[in-house]
Scaffold this active site. Structure first.
Site, PDB file in Angstrom:
ATOM      1  N   GLU A  17       0.835  -1.209   0.000  1.00  0.00           N
ATOM      2  CA  GLU A  17       0.000   0.000   0.000  1.00  0.00           C
ATOM      3  C   GLU A  17       0.865   1.252   0.000  1.00  0.00           C
ATOM      4  OE1 GLU A  17       0.689   1.655   2.929  1.00  0.00           O
ATOM      5  OE2 GLU A  17       1.727  -0.130   3.637  1.00  0.00           O
ATOM      6  N   GLU A  29       4.476  -0.419   1.816  1.00  0.00           N
ATOM      7  CA  GLU A  29       4.768  -0.622   0.388  1.00  0.00           C
ATOM      8  C   GLU A  29       4.856  -2.091   0.010  1.00  0.00           C
ATOM      9  OE1 GLU A  29       8.203   1.492  -1.058  1.00  0.00           O
ATOM     10  OE2 GLU A  29       7.738   3.295   0.100  1.00  0.00           O
TER      11      GLU A  29
END
Length: 352
Positions: A179, A320
């Site tokens: 994300e 991430e």
């Protein structure tokens, strides 16, 4: 979908795993040319992977796809993050340029990455590595009103399911969740508070680096958001607090599990997405592989309450999908035990 309380019949069905197959996989692992249990938790992972795939031996995990869902949060209006929302779009541009931490780690472990704009509060130019699945330009401010409508919740979940489906159709053997979204530790804390449930104070951490004053501001804003609604039903909670990238990851987890692919869960935010997926489709738990224990406040409690034992503990708190990428070699190694290692009988027969 007219309300967040409607049923979830439209979500993919996650197949139940076969306990008899798990027993056969355990026997097969114990029959390899090594003392039983000598490879520790790697053996458990091999059994899990075979059970998820529904086969002996499990397929090798060669191709893996990291799905990075990106979205913004209206909660940032309350100062819940040390950085402005504009950083989300800037970091997505960095990801697309191949210069983010996730890019470096993906290159190191040989994983593919796809970025999905599910709710960035900016319009980005078309890019081969960017999927436009924007539900809206960021969520509403959950401290003042519901972050999403029921229709937006469904659209975000559906976007995640579709992203996982595309990755599997393209040949992915494993799906990694990632994300990007300034303010998403705040939304995650609210979701964990209601969906686990857990005391709100135990769910709130510094996120991307709040100083004590900023953390106090974040705590006060989230207390206002929590006091605004008494929602506990999963879809209602997701509508009240968002966020779009969290819902995208939850949908991707369900979509990948429905296709019998392992779902590699990153840290705190991805863990909360997995929690949301579990509340929507309880059977998904067998497909979840928790990559690491994040240093972010709340993650250790979340893992403990879910009975999850992460593969790594490196003090990470970036997001991430970076923790999932670092865990990927362990999945690849485990997937080869039953295809590449001789059995003890073969060794004794001299044919290995």
């Amino acid at each position: 979908m007219s309300s967040a309380s409607e049923n979830l019949a439209w979500l993919p069905v996650v197949p139940a795993l076969d306990p008899a197959l798990a027993s056969r996989l355990r026997w097969a692992v114990d029959s390899l040319a090594k003392p039983p249990g000598s490879l520790g938790r790697l053996e458990n992972l091999a059994v899990r992977l075979g059970t998820i795939a529904g086969s002996i031996p499990p397929p090798r995990i060669e191709r893996a796809t990291l799905l990075i869902f990106a979205g913004d949060h209206g909660l940032c209006e309350e100062g819940v993050s040390a950085y402005p929302s504009t950083v989300t779009a800037a970091m997505v541009r960095t990801l697309l340029a191949g210069r983010a931490s996730a890019n470096a780690l993906a290159a190191a472990v040989g994983a593919e990455t796809t970025v999905i704009d599910i709710g960035i509060a900016a319009d980005l130019p078309a890019h081969p590595g960017l999927v436009d699945a924007k539900v809206r330009r960021g969520t509403r401010n959950a401290a003042r009103q519901p972050a999403l409508t029921a229709d937006e919740v469904e659209a975000a979940l559906a976007a995640g399911v579709a992203a996982a489906g595309r990755a599997v159709d393209a040949g992915a053997d494993a799906i990694l969740l990632g994300e990007m979204g300034i303010g998403n530790t705040a939304a995650s804390a609210l979701l964990m508070h209601r969906l686990l449930p857990a005391p709100l104070a135990d769910c709130i951490g510094p996120g991307a680096g709040h100083d004590p004053e900023g953390l106090a501001r974040k705590r006060a804003a989230l207390a206002r958001a929590a006091a605004r609604t008494a929602a506990t039903e999963p879809l209602s909670v997701l509508a009240e607090f968002g966020g779009l990238e969290i819902l995208g990851m939850a949908g991707a987890a369900i979509g990948a599990a429905a296709r019998r692919r392992p779902v590699v869960v990153d840290g705190f935010i991805a863990g909360v997405a997995a929690l949301a997926a579990l509340r929507l489709r309880p059977g998904i738990g067998d497909a979840l592989v928790f990559a690491h224990r994040s240093a972010e406040t709340g993650h250790a409690l979340l893992l403990a309450e879910l009975g999850a034992e992460p593969l790594l503990d490196l003090g990470l708190r970036l997001g991430e999908g970076t923790g999932g990428l670092l865990a990927l070699p362990l999945l690849r190694a485990a997937s080869r035990l039953l295809t590449d290692v001789a059995t003890l009988d073969e060794v004794l027969a001299g044919v290995a």
